[in-house]
Design an enzyme around this catalytic site. Structure first.
Site, PDB file in Angstrom:
ATOM      1  N   TYR A  53      -1.096  52.319 -20.040  1.00 44.67           N
ATOM      2  CA  TYR A  53      -1.978  51.763 -19.015  1.00 44.67           C
ATOM      3  C   TYR A  53      -2.527  50.409 -19.470  1.00 44.67           C
ATOM      4  CZ  TYR A  53      -1.932  56.260 -16.565  1.00 44.67           C
ATOM      5  OH  TYR A  53      -1.559  57.399 -15.891  1.00 44.67           O
ATOM      6  N   SER A 215      -1.993  61.177  -8.033  1.00 42.63           N
ATOM      7  CA  SER A 215      -1.850  60.626  -6.678  1.00 42.63           C
ATOM      8  C   SER A 215      -2.260  61.651  -5.620  1.00 42.63           C
ATOM      9  CB  SER A 215      -0.423  60.145  -6.424  1.00 42.63           C
ATOM     10  OG  SER A 215      -0.349  59.299  -5.283  1.00 42.63           O
ATOM     11  N   PRO A 216      -3.448  62.233  -5.725  1.00 49.25           N
ATOM     12  CA  PRO A 216      -3.879  63.250  -4.758  1.00 49.25           C
ATOM     13  C   PRO A 216      -4.033  62.716  -3.344  1.00 49.25           C
ATOM     14  CG  PRO A 216      -5.718  62.586  -6.125  1.00 49.25           C
ATOM     15  CD  PRO A 216      -4.491  61.967  -6.740  1.00 49.25           C
ATOM     16  N   LEU A 217      -4.177  61.392  -3.190  1.00 47.15           N
ATOM     17  CA  LEU A 217      -4.272  60.790  -1.858  1.00 47.15           C
ATOM     18  C   LEU A 217      -2.985  60.066  -1.484  1.00 47.15           C
ATOM     19  CD1 LEU A 217      -7.911  59.354  -1.979  1.00 47.15           C
ATOM     20  CD2 LEU A 217      -7.131  61.635  -1.307  1.00 47.15           C
ATOM     21  N   GLY A 219      -1.255  57.526  -2.796  1.00 53.28           N
ATOM     22  CA  GLY A 219      -1.323  56.069  -2.755  1.00 53.28           C
ATOM     23  C   GLY A 219      -2.206  55.517  -1.651  1.00 53.28           C
ATOM     24  N   GLY A 220      -3.121  56.331  -1.133  1.00 52.62           N
ATOM     25  CA  GLY A 220      -4.035  55.882  -0.090  1.00 52.62           C
ATOM     26  C   GLY A 220      -3.689  56.374   1.299  1.00 52.62           C
ATOM     27  N   LEU A 222      -3.612  59.318   2.430  1.00 53.37           N
ATOM     28  CA  LEU A 222      -4.475  60.421   2.838  1.00 53.37           C
ATOM     29  C   LEU A 222      -5.960  60.053   2.762  1.00 53.37           C
ATOM     30  CD1 LEU A 222      -2.470  63.192   0.995  1.00 53.37           C
ATOM     31  CD2 LEU A 222      -2.756  63.019   3.481  1.00 53.37           C
TER      32      LEU A 222
END
Length: 324
Positions: A53, A215-217, A219-220, A222
């Site tokens: 990172y 990535s629970p959303l 990449g945005g 959701l």
């Protein structure tokens, strides 16, 4: 904050995991310090990072920021369960031909020492393989991890982006050696990415491995951006158009619940039995503070059924999803 055990280990971690991928890239050091302090204050003790990172020539920058935050003292290091990863190229000319992405005893040792130095600590609670390397034998890897544990430099071993088959093989090889094996699998899993339910999640549950969704959303996608006329930062307009009908239906459901799409997406993950803690990869303190409410949202069976109707999964676990 709620807590749960990490896989079949005895280690208790928060139900939300602070993702640090943006630190040093989209989030400056001062804001990163503020977010990490706020996380501890909110009861989040589980922080995830990776040696790469910072990316490219700046690989390692995120770990360095966390290390300087630890160095402030005040119990920051003692209160934090830190997880980092190794697999990618650290752009270190001293690695020579072993710099390219992959796993080996040599690479794990060198990259662990680098992470410890950057994080300004003498141990890492969870050391994760960032990707599977099927050319690396478990005859090599499990003894290498065992040496690191015996030296007190790592506590537990985790994986990331492993298939269900890879998890089963890893645990079988660990059992044959009389060692604990993997305690976690970090995997892309969200309402729009439910394929892991077919094989990865059942395998993880059967082998005592906690799932940490990244990535629970998605990449945005959701996050509700589509209804605001915005594409997710990493989602892309094509995917937004492809899922527009689903996302609009989901938005209407969230309106009925009186909650926002991003928080319901996180809450849905917290309702999945295989999930330990989704990673919240925030860029700002405001985003972090918003995310905390996800733990409080309880979804009843009728709501979960409606979500399944909007975002159908693969049809169940293998083999029933594709066999009589």
């Amino acid at each position: 904050m709620e807590y749960t055990k990490l896989g079949r280990s005895g280690l208790r971690v928060s139900r939300l995991c602070l993702g640090t991928m943006n630190f040093g890239v989209g989030t400056d050091e001062k804001e990163a310090f503020t977010i990490m302090d706020a996380a501890l204050d909110a009861g989040i003790n589980f922080f995830d990072t990776a040696n790469i990172y910072g990316w490219g020539e700046n690989s390692g920058r995120t770990e360095e920021i966390i290390g300087r935050w630890f160095a402030q003292g005040g119990g920051r290091r003692e209160r934090t369960v830190i997880a980092t990863k190794a697999y990618g190229d650290m752009n270190d000319p001293l690695d020579g031909p072993n710099g390219e992405s992959g796993l080996s005893s040599y690479k794990l040792r060198r990259h662990l020492e680098g992470s410890l130095r950057r994080l300004q600590t003498d141990h890492i609670e969870l050391y994760q393989m960032h990707h599977v390397d099927r050319s690396a034998s478990w005859d090599e890897l499990w003894p290498a991890f065992g040496d690191m544990q015996a030296q007190g430099k790592i506590g537990y071993v985790g994986s990331s982006n492993f298939a269900g088959w890879d998890l089963a093989v890893a645990q079988g090889e660990a059992k044959a050696r009389g060692v604990l094996g993997l305690v976690s699998e970090q995997h892309k899993y969200n309402l729009l990415t439910r394929l892991p339910e077919l094989e990865v999640l059942p395998s993880a549950q059967a082998h005592g491995i906690g799932i940490i969704p990244w990535s629970p959303l998605d990449g945005g996608l959701l996050s509700g951006n589509i209804r605001r006329g915005e594409a997710g930062q990493r989602s892309g307009d094509n995917r937004s158009d492809r899922h527009r009908e689903q996302l609009e239906a989901y938005g209407r459901l969230c309106d009925e619940l009186g909650e926002t799409e991003d928080l319901v997406s996180l809450a849905w993950l917290l309702h999945q039995p295989a999930v330990t803690a989704p990673i919240i990869g925030v860029r700002t303190l405001e985003q972090f503070e918003r995310s905390l409410r996800a733990v409080e949202i309880k979804l009843d069976e009728s709501t979960l059924k409606r979500i399944d109707e909007i975002f159908p999964g693969p049809g169940g676990q293998a083999p029933k999803a594709y066999a009589w």
